[in-house]
Design a protein around this motif. Structure first.
Motif, mmCIF file in Angstrom:
data_model
loop_
_atom_site.group_PDB
_atom_site.id
_atom_site.type_symbol
_atom_site.label_atom_id
_atom_site.label_comp_id
_atom_site.label_asym_id
_atom_site.label_seq_id
_atom_site.Cartn_x
_atom_site.Cartn_y
_atom_site.Cartn_z
ATOM 1 N N MET A 1 20.135 32.109 38.257
ATOM 2 C CA MET A 1 20.751 33.328 38.797
ATOM 3 C C MET A 1 21.964 33.671 37.941
ATOM 4 O O MET A 1 22.846 32.847 37.731
ATOM 5 C CB MET A 1 21.191 33.077 40.233
ATOM 6 C CG MET A 1 21.877 34.254 40.891
ATOM 7 S SD MET A 1 20.733 35.459 41.585
ATOM 8 C CE MET A 1 19.879 34.485 42.803
ATOM 9 N N ASN A 2 21.999 34.854 37.416
ATOM 10 C CA ASN A 2 23.125 35.268 36.606
ATOM 11 C C ASN A 2 24.008 36.213 37.406
ATOM 12 O O ASN A 2 23.542 37.186 37.967
ATOM 13 C CB ASN A 2 22.641 35.988 35.346
ATOM 14 C CG ASN A 2 23.795 36.402 34.458
ATOM 15 O OD1 ASN A 2 24.713 35.638 34.241
ATOM 16 N ND2 ASN A 2 23.722 37.611 33.947
ATOM 17 N N VAL A 3 25.267 35.911 37.504
ATOM 18 C CA VAL A 3 26.197 36.739 38.255
ATOM 19 C C VAL A 3 27.115 37.451 37.272
ATOM 20 O O VAL A 3 27.846 36.805 36.522
ATOM 21 C CB VAL A 3 27.032 35.890 39.233
ATOM 22 C CG1 VAL A 3 28.000 36.777 40.003
ATOM 23 C CG2 VAL A 3 26.123 35.148 40.195
ATOM 24 N N HIS A 4 27.036 38.777 37.283
ATOM 25 C CA HIS A 4 27.881 39.588 36.411
ATOM 26 C C HIS A 4 28.996 40.156 37.276
ATOM 27 O O HIS A 4 28.780 41.043 38.082
ATOM 28 C CB HIS A 4 27.058 40.715 35.796
ATOM 29 C CG HIS A 4 27.813 41.506 34.776
ATOM 30 N ND1 HIS A 4 28.226 40.974 33.594
ATOM 31 C CD2 HIS A 4 28.223 42.800 34.786
ATOM 32 C CE1 HIS A 4 28.845 41.914 32.892
ATOM 33 N NE2 HIS A 4 28.866 43.034 33.594
ATOM 34 N N ALA A 5 30.191 39.605 37.157
ATOM 35 C CA ALA A 5 31.258 39.947 38.087
ATOM 36 C C ALA A 5 32.321 40.795 37.412
ATOM 37 O O ALA A 5 32.298 41.013 36.207
ATOM 38 C CB ALA A 5 31.879 38.665 38.628
ATOM 39 N N ALA A 6 33.261 41.271 38.219
ATOM 40 C CA ALA A 6 34.405 41.997 37.675
ATOM 41 C C ALA A 6 35.127 41.099 36.678
ATOM 42 O O ALA A 6 35.256 39.889 36.869
ATOM 43 C CB ALA A 6 35.340 42.390 38.805
ATOM 44 N N GLY A 284 35.153 44.100 53.243
ATOM 45 C CA GLY A 284 36.533 44.488 52.992
ATOM 46 C C GLY A 284 36.643 45.527 51.896
ATOM 47 O O GLY A 284 36.016 46.593 51.961
ATOM 48 N N ASP A 285 37.431 45.203 50.853
ATOM 49 C CA ASP A 285 37.675 46.170 49.784
ATOM 50 C C ASP A 285 36.896 45.868 48.512
ATOM 51 O O ASP A 285 37.247 46.312 47.422
ATOM 52 C CB ASP A 285 39.168 46.260 49.460
ATOM 53 C CG ASP A 285 39.735 44.969 48.881
ATOM 54 O OD1 ASP A 285 38.990 43.960 48.826
ATOM 55 O OD2 ASP A 285 40.918 44.970 48.490
ATOM 56 N N SER A 286 35.810 45.095 48.638
ATOM 57 C CA SER A 286 34.960 44.813 47.480
ATOM 58 C C SER A 286 33.510 44.826 47.918
ATOM 59 O O SER A 286 33.208 44.736 49.115
ATOM 60 C CB SER A 286 35.323 43.464 46.847
ATOM 61 O OG SER A 286 35.115 42.412 47.757
ATOM 62 N N LEU A 287 32.634 44.924 46.963
ATOM 63 C CA LEU A 287 31.212 44.904 47.302
ATOM 64 C C LEU A 287 30.421 44.199 46.211
ATOM 65 O O LEU A 287 30.849 44.102 45.056
ATOM 66 C CB LEU A 287 30.675 46.313 47.557
ATOM 67 C CG LEU A 287 30.721 47.379 46.468
ATOM 68 C CD1 LEU A 287 29.607 47.217 45.446
ATOM 69 C CD2 LEU A 287 30.642 48.768 47.085
ATOM 70 N N VAL A 288 29.262 43.711 46.619
ATOM 71 C CA VAL A 288 28.319 43.051 45.724
ATOM 72 C C VAL A 288 27.041 43.865 45.710
ATOM 73 O O VAL A 288 26.544 44.277 46.766
ATOM 74 C CB VAL A 288 28.022 41.610 46.184
ATOM 75 C CG1 VAL A 288 26.940 40.984 45.312
ATOM 76 C CG2 VAL A 288 29.282 40.761 46.160
ATOM 77 N N VAL A 289 26.515 44.120 44.521
ATOM 78 C CA VAL A 289 25.209 44.760 44.380
ATOM 79 C C VAL A 289 24.235 43.680 43.910
ATOM 80 O O VAL A 289 24.319 43.205 42.776
ATOM 81 C CB VAL A 289 25.254 45.926 43.382
ATOM 82 C CG1 VAL A 289 23.870 46.548 43.234
ATOM 83 C CG2 VAL A 289 26.264 46.972 43.833
ATOM 84 N N ALA A 346 22.088 39.776 39.315
ATOM 85 C CA ALA A 346 20.764 40.118 38.805
ATOM 86 C C ALA A 346 20.071 38.839 38.349
ATOM 87 O O ALA A 346 20.502 38.211 37.380
ATOM 88 C CB ALA A 346 20.872 41.101 37.641
ATOM 89 N N PRO A 347 19.022 38.417 39.028
ATOM 90 C CA PRO A 347 18.334 37.183 38.633
ATOM 91 C C PRO A 347 17.833 37.247 37.195
ATOM 92 O O PRO A 347 17.298 38.268 36.748
ATOM 93 C CB PRO A 347 17.168 37.106 39.620
ATOM 94 C CG PRO A 347 17.617 37.900 40.802
ATOM 95 C CD PRO A 347 18.453 39.016 40.241
ATOM 96 N N LYS A 348 18.011 36.183 36.494
ATOM 97 C CA LYS A 348 17.564 36.084 35.113
ATOM 98 C C LYS A 348 16.040 36.204 35.044
ATOM 99 O O LYS A 348 15.323 35.684 35.892
ATOM 100 C CB LYS A 348 17.991 34.739 34.532
ATOM 101 C CG LYS A 348 18.045 34.682 33.023
ATOM 102 C CD LYS A 348 19.336 35.244 32.486
ATOM 103 C CE LYS A 348 19.452 34.963 30.985
ATOM 104 N NZ LYS A 348 20.607 35.673 30.406
ATOM 105 N N GLY A 349 15.570 36.916 34.025
ATOM 106 C CA GLY A 349 14.134 37.053 33.841
ATOM 107 C C GLY A 349 13.507 38.182 34.627
ATOM 108 O O GLY A 349 12.278 38.271 34.730
#
Length: 598
Positions: A1-6, A284-289, A346-349
Motif C-alpha cells: 500500500m503506497n500512501v501519498h501524503a501532504a 476534522g480539518d483534514s481528509l483522506v482520499v 492508492a494501492p500499488k499496482g
C-alpha cells in the motif's frame, strides 16, 4: 500500500510579515507566472500551446514547493510542477550531480513527477549569491515525442514506457550557460515535425529564463528573508482556507465508483469497462482520499495513471474547485499550501499507482474519470456544490507527410458538464482537470490538410433535470491528403451519471466514413489508422448528466431549450411535463400535465 501524503507540516498560525507587503509580493509572484505564460504562448509554434494553452508556468522554492502558477495554464500542466522539481533533485542526487547557475534542466519522467512523457518540463534554477533559492519552470504538451506512431496523444497501444517515446530524466540541455548541442541534435533526429516541436521547447526555455530573471529581481528588491516570509504566509493562508472548508463538512466516509471504457474491442475483460473507486474520509480539518477498489493496472496498455503528476492533481483540483469555489471565495493563492490537508492512498499496482514500466501516456481520460469519481463521492457531503456526471474528453492526433516532412496536429474534442444546483451544465467545454481552449477552425484549415465540415451542438440530447446536462458537440473532419489518425478517448460505453433525480447523460460515438460513403463505427481508443484523401471522421461528443427532478424545471427554461433547438417539443412534454404550442408555453396544459404525473 503506497500512501501519498501532504508533504509539509501544519502551518504556524502566526504571520511572519505584514499583510500589505505579503499581498504586494504575492501579486508580483503571480504576475511573473502570468508573464511567463504569455511569453510562452507568443513564442510557440504549435497551436496546442499557442491556441489551446496546453502549458504550465510556475515558480517554486528550492525544495519544489509551488509559490505561484500562471492562471491561463491547465491544472494538469502547472499542478505537477512541484513533482517535476522533486523528481529532478532526486535523480541528480542519485547521480552525484549538482544544480548550478546557468543550467537548464529538461524532464519528462512519468515515474519521477511528470504527468506523462509528452508533457516536457524545462527548469531554470535561480541563485542568489551562489545559493539556490528556487526554480522557474515551464511545461507544455508536445505534438510528438518520438513514440512508435506519429503524435503524442492517441498513443493507445504502447506496451511499456519505452514504447511511449523519448525519456528525459533530469537532462541538462544547457550546462552552466553552455548549450548541450548533442541533446538538441538527438531531439531533432528522433522527433517527427522537429522544427515545430523543438521550436516549442526553445520557447519554453526562454520563458523559464524570463521567469527566473524576474524572480531574482523580486528577491533583490525586497530581500530573500522578506520574500520567503511572504510566500510562507501565503501558503499558510491557502492551507487555512482549505482546512476551514474541510472542517465545514460532516465527518464521515463517502464512497463512489464509476467506470470508464478501457479497450471496448479487447476480448480480455481486464482491459475494458474498468472501475475507479474513491472513498473520502473526512475527519476534522483534514481528509483522506482512498482509491482502494480501483482496477488493477493494465501492464501492457497505456491507460495507467502516474500517482504523482496525474492522480494527485486530479484529486487536488477537484477538491479545491468544489470546496473553494472562486465564485464564493474569489482569488485564492495557488500554491502548495492547498494540498497540505489532503492525503491520498492508492494501492500499488493499480490504475492509480502503476509499477514501472507500465505505460501511462494515455492517462488523460482515466484521470478525468478519476476526478469525476471524486466529485461523485463528495456529492454525498456537499450536494449543492457539485455537478452531475461530466462528459469526458477525447483527443485525436492527425498526422501525415508533406513533401517528405511530417506534420502533426492534436485536436481536443471537448466534453460537457453535468447540471449543477441552480445552473444548467456547460455545453461543449473541457471538464474538471482539463481546461484547454479549442482550436479555431481558421487556424486548422490555414495550416493543415484538414477541412472542418461541422462544428455544432448535438440535437435533442440535453439530459433532463431541474438543471439540464451540458450538451456535447458534433465534429466532422475531412482529410484533404493521405495520412493517418489515432484516438485517445472515453465515454462510448457509460452514460454520465445523473444526480438527485436527474437523468443520465448521453454517450459519445466516432465514425469513419470513406470516400464511397461506407461507415465504420470506431471505439473510443483507436491505434494509428491510415486514411485517404476524402475520408471523413465524424464525432458525437458525450453529454453531461441532469441534476434534480425534471418536473421541477422552470417551464420557461424548457421553452427556451425548445426555441434554441436543444430539445424538441415532444421531449419537453415527455421529459419535463411541459406543453409547447407553436413557439409558446401552454401554461394551463403544463400545470395539468405535471399534476397528472405527480
Amino acid at each position: 500500500m503506497n500512501v501519498h501524503a501532504a508533504l509539509r507540516p501544519k502551518a504556524d498560525a502566526k504571520t511572519r510579515i505584514d499583510p500589505v507587503t505579503a499581498a504586494v509580493i504575492h501579486g508580483a509572484l503571480e504576475n511573473i507566472a502570468i508573464e511567463m505564460g504569455h511569453k510562452l504562448m507568443r513564442m510557440s509554434y504549435s497551436s496546442i500551446i499557442r491556441e489551446s494553452e496546453d502549458f504550465g508556468a510556475a515558480l517554486t522554492d528550492a525544495e519544489g514547493r509551488q509559490l505561484c502558477e500562471c492562471k491561463m495554464s491547465t491544472p494538469l500542466q502547472s499542478g505537477p510542477i512541484p513533482g517535476y522539481i522533486r523528481g529532478i533533485l532526486k535523480i541528480m542526487a542519485a547521480r552525484g550531480e549538482t544544480v548550478r547557475p546557468g543550467d537548464v534542466i529538461m524532464h519528462n519522467d512519468p515515474y519521477g513527477g511528470a504527468s506523462h512523457g509528452p508533457d516536457v518540463g524545462f527548469c531554470v534554477p535561480v541563485f542568489l549569491d551562489g545559493a539556490l533559492i528556487g526554480f522557474s519552470v515551464t511545461t507544455a504538451h508536445h505534438l510528438d515525442i518520438g513514440a512508435l506512431s506519429p503524435g503524442s496523444c492517441g498513443i493507445v497501444d504502447a506496451v511499456d514506457t519505452y514504447a511511449e517515446g523519448l525519456q528525459f530524466k533530469a537532462i541538462k540541455v544547457v550546462s552552466e550557460g553552455r548549450r548541450n548541442e548533442a541533446v538538441w541534435h538527438m531531439l531533432r533526429d528522433n522527433i517527427r515535425a522537429s522544427d515545430l516541436v523543438v521550436g516549442d521547447m526553445e520557447a519554453q526555455v526562454k520563458a523559464a529564463e524570463i521567469g527566473a530573471g524576474r524572480y531574482l529581481a523580486l528577491v533583490q528588491q525586497y530581500g530573500l528573508a522578506t520574500v520567503n516570509a511572504a510566500y510562507e504566509d501565503l501558503m499558510d493562508y491557502s492551507e487555512r482556507l482549505m482546512r476551514d472548508a474541510i472542517r465545514a463538512l460532516p465527518d464521515g466516509d463517502y464512497t463512489a465508483t464509476t467506470h470508464f471504457d478501457g479497450y471496448l474491442d479487447d476480448p480480455d475483460p481486464a482491459r475494458r469497462e474498468l472501475p475507479i473507486t474513491a472513498t473520502i474520509r473526512v475527519r476534522g480539518d483534514s481528509l483522506v482520499v482512498d482509491l482502494t477498489g480501483t482496477a488493477p493496472q493494465v501492464p501492457d496498455k497505456p491507460i495507467n495513471m502516474p500517482l504523482e503528476g496525474t492522480v494527485d492533481c486530479a484529486v487536488w483540483l477537484t477538491i479545491r474547485s468544489i470546496l473553494l469555489d472562486s465564485v464564493t471565495y474569489g482569488n485564492i493563492p495557488q500554491n502548495s499550501g492547498l494540498t497540505r490537508p489532503i492525503e491520498i492512498i492508492a494501492p500499488k499496482g493499480t490504475l492509480t499507482n502503476p509499477i514501472f514500466p507500465a505505460p501511462v501516456i494515455a492517462r488523460f481520460c482515466p484521470g478525468n474519470a478519476l476526478a469525476d469519481t471524486v466529485m461523485k463521492a463528495l456529492a454525498q457531503a456537499v450536494p449543492t456544490q457539485v455537478s452531475a456526471g461530466i462528459g469526458n474528453l477525447r483527443v485525436i492526433a492527425f498526422s501525415g507527410l508533406n513533401e517528405g516532412k511530417h506534420w502533426v496536429h492534436m485536436e481536443i474534442l471537448e466534453g460537457s458538464y453535468g447540471g449543477r444546483h441552480g445552473l444548467d451544465g456547460m455545453d461543449a467545454v473541457d471538464t474538471l482537470y482539463a481546461n484547454t481552449r479549442n482550436n479555431p477552425i481558421e487556424d486548422i484549415e490555414s495550416h493543415l490538410p484538414i477541412r472542418v465540415d461541422r462544428y455544432e451542438l448535438r440535437d435533442n440530447t440535453a439530459a433532463p433535470g431541474q438543471w439540464r446536462g451540458g450538451i456535447g458537440t458534433v465534429r466532422e473532419f475531412t482529410c484533404l491528403a493521405d495520412g493517418g489518425f489515432s484516438v485517445e478517448g472515453d465515454g462510448h460505453r457509460f452514460r454520465p451519471w445523473g444526480f438527485d433525480g436527474g437523468t443520465d447523460g448521453h454517450t459519445a460515438s466516432l465514425t469513419l466514413v470513406d470516400k464511397s460513403g461506407a461507415q465504420t463505427p470506431l471505439v473510443s481508443k483507436v491505434p494509428y489508422h491510415k486514411v485517404k484523401a476524402g475520408d471523413h471522421l465524424v464525432s458525437f461528443g458525450p453529454c453531461g448528466g441532469g441534476y434534480g427532478d425534471p418536473l421541477k424545471r422552470d417551464p420557461q427554461a424548457v421553452l427556451f431549450d425548445v426555441l434554441e433547438g436543444y430539445i424538441c417539443a415532444e421531449q419537453a412534454k415527455t421529459d419535463y411535463g411541459v406543453v409547447i404550442s407553436g413557439k409558446s408555453l401552454d401554461a394551463a396544459a403544463t400545470t395539468a400535465e405535471r399534476a397528472r404525473r405527480a
